[in-house]
Design an enzyme around this catalytic site. Sequence first.
Site, PDB file in Angstrom:
ATOM      1  N   PHE A   1      -2.387  16.378   4.094  1.00  0.00           N
ATOM      2  CA  PHE A   1      -2.698  15.689   2.839  1.00  0.00           C
ATOM      3  C   PHE A   1      -1.476  15.734   1.928  1.00  0.00           C
ATOM      4  O   PHE A   1      -1.005  16.800   1.542  1.00  0.00           O
ATOM      5  CB  PHE A   1      -3.921  16.297   2.154  1.00  0.00           C
TER       6      PHE A   1
ATOM      7  N   ASP B   1      -4.383   5.475   6.199  1.00  0.00           N
ATOM      8  CA  ASP B   1      -4.918   6.723   6.746  1.00  0.00           C
ATOM      9  C   ASP B   1      -5.984   6.332   7.779  1.00  0.00           C
ATOM     10  O   ASP B   1      -5.653   5.987   8.912  1.00  0.00           O
ATOM     11  CB  ASP B   1      -5.475   7.523   5.553  1.00  0.00           C
TER      12      ASP B   1
ATOM     13  N   GLU C   1       0.842  -1.205   0.000  1.00  0.00           N
ATOM     14  CA  GLU C   1       0.000   0.000   0.000  1.00  0.00           C
ATOM     15  C   GLU C   1       0.874   1.251   0.000  1.00  0.00           C
ATOM     16  O   GLU C   1       2.009   1.220   0.480  1.00  0.00           O
ATOM     17  CB  GLU C   1      -0.875   0.019   1.264  1.00  0.00           C
ATOM     18  N   ASP C   2       0.334   2.337  -0.504  1.00  0.00           N
ATOM     19  CA  ASP C   2       1.070   3.609  -0.424  1.00  0.00           C
ATOM     20  C   ASP C   2       0.860   4.293   0.922  1.00  0.00           C
ATOM     21  O   ASP C   2       1.782   4.851   1.493  1.00  0.00           O
ATOM     22  CB  ASP C   2       0.673   4.554  -1.572  1.00  0.00           C
TER      23      ASP C   2
ATOM     24  N   ARG D   1       0.616  12.142  -9.076  1.00  0.00           N
ATOM     25  CA  ARG D   1       1.165  10.811  -8.843  1.00  0.00           C
ATOM     26  C   ARG D   1       2.583  10.672  -9.388  1.00  0.00           C
ATOM     27  O   ARG D   1       3.374   9.859  -8.927  1.00  0.00           O
ATOM     28  CB  ARG D   1       0.295   9.742  -9.519  1.00  0.00           C
TER      29      ARG D   1
HETATM   30  C1  PRP Z   1      -5.937   5.700  -1.082  1.00  0.00           C
HETATM   31  C2  PRP Z   1      -4.651   4.961  -0.779  1.00  0.00           C
HETATM   32  C3  PRP Z   1      -5.085   3.839   0.117  1.00  0.00           C
HETATM   33  C4  PRP Z   1      -6.269   4.411   0.839  1.00  0.00           C
HETATM   34  C5  PRP Z   1      -5.874   4.761   2.235  1.00  0.00           C
HETATM   35  O1  PRP Z   1      -6.587   5.062  -2.144  1.00  0.00           O
HETATM   36  O2  PRP Z   1      -4.030   4.501  -1.948  1.00  0.00           O
HETATM   37  O3  PRP Z   1      -5.468   2.696  -0.627  1.00  0.00           O
HETATM   38  O4  PRP Z   1      -6.678   5.577   0.116  1.00  0.00           O
HETATM   39  O5  PRP Z   1      -6.898   5.411   2.921  1.00  0.00           O
HETATM   40  P1  PRP Z   1      -7.684   4.822   4.166  1.00  0.00           P
HETATM   41  O6  PRP Z   1      -6.679   4.222   5.098  1.00  0.00           O
HETATM   42  O7  PRP Z   1      -8.340   6.060   4.752  1.00  0.00           O
HETATM   43  O8  PRP Z   1      -8.692   3.844   3.693  1.00  0.00           O
HETATM   44  P2  PRP Z   1      -7.652   5.779  -3.122  1.00  0.00           P
HETATM   45  O9  PRP Z   1      -9.022   5.259  -2.796  1.00  0.00           O
HETATM   46  O10 PRP Z   1      -7.457   7.263  -3.076  1.00  0.00           O
HETATM   47  O11 PRP Z   1      -7.241   5.189  -4.531  1.00  0.00           O
HETATM   48  P3  PRP Z   1      -5.871   5.386  -5.356  1.00  0.00           P
HETATM   49  O12 PRP Z   1      -4.838   4.473  -4.705  1.00  0.00           O
HETATM   50  O13 PRP Z   1      -6.230   4.925  -6.725  1.00  0.00           O
HETATM   51  O14 PRP Z   1      -5.472   6.831  -5.287  1.00  0.00           O
HETATM   52  C1  7HP Z   2      -5.490   8.840   1.075  1.00  0.00           C
HETATM   53  C2  7HP Z   2      -4.620   9.770   0.535  1.00  0.00           C
HETATM   54  N1  7HP Z   2      -4.271  10.059  -0.731  1.00  0.00           N
HETATM   55  C3  7HP Z   2      -3.375  11.046  -0.894  1.00  0.00           C
HETATM   56  N2  7HP Z   2      -2.824  11.745   0.126  1.00  0.00           N
HETATM   57  C4  7HP Z   2      -3.158  11.471   1.406  1.00  0.00           C
HETATM   58  O1  7HP Z   2      -2.606  12.174   2.409  1.00  0.00           O
HETATM   59  C5  7HP Z   2      -4.087  10.456   1.639  1.00  0.00           C
HETATM   60  N3  7HP Z   2      -4.631   9.926   2.756  1.00  0.00           N
HETATM   61  N4  7HP Z   2      -5.478   8.951   2.391  1.00  0.00           N
END
Ligand code: PRP
Ligand code: 7HP
Length: 178
Positions: free
Chosen positions: A151, A102, A98-99, A164
């Site tokens: 953010f 949150d 995961e990236d 991205r």
């Molecule tokens: C983002 C990120 C995680 C998730 C984290 O995905 O890549 O998968 O949100 O947030 P959380 O812990 O609050 O659930 P997003 O739905 O924005 O999709 P993306 O990866 O395509 O940007």
């Molecule tokens: C999702 C997400 N995407 C981009 N930047 C952040 O800080 C974020 N938090 N959760």
Amino acid sequence: MQDDLLKVLLTEEEIQQRVAELGQEISRDYKGKDLVAICILKGAMHFMADLTRHIPIPLTIDFMAISSYGVGTKTSGVVRILQDLDASISHRHVLIVEDIVDTGLTLNYLIDNLESRRPASIKIATLLDKPARRAVNVTTDYNGFTIPDEFVVGYGLDYNELYRNLPYIGVLKPEVYK
Ligand code: PRP
Ligand code: 7HP
């Protein structure tokens, strides 16, 4: 794009250094195990590509596309699978890549979903952890950086699908999304 940033939070060098360390740690832990690394699209694309190049043991790669944020900076809380895995994970050791964690809602959903497919184990590698916003209890196994409640964009992370492609991670100016 740089003008939209308040500051750079993590430089390209800091990210690359930490990703290499995580790769070494993961390689030690999974030696001799049947490993499948699952990239959670789209945000984890750069992390996955760099991380797996620092894991010199046999592994397979698969992808899942998930969406919970839609347009904006707040999670909708509703997680949708946009694209599922190609292959079975039954009896295999799964590493979710995961990236960012949150609220934890995405991972919470994912873990439940993947556990029902009977893998040998599930662990989580995340580049970023934002513990201040956690809404559910999820624990990560490999964590690149713990970050404050701001953010962030870049290195895969987006706002409205933009930023991205930045090779570093920056804090987005609030006026860009307010
Ligand atoms: C983002 C990120 C995680 C998730 C984290 O995905 O890549 O998968 O949100 O947030 P959380 O812990 O609050 O659930 P997003 O739905 O924005 O999709 P993306 O990866 O395509 O940007
Ligand atoms: C999702 C997400 N995407 C981009 N930047 C952040 O800080 C974020 N938090 N959760």
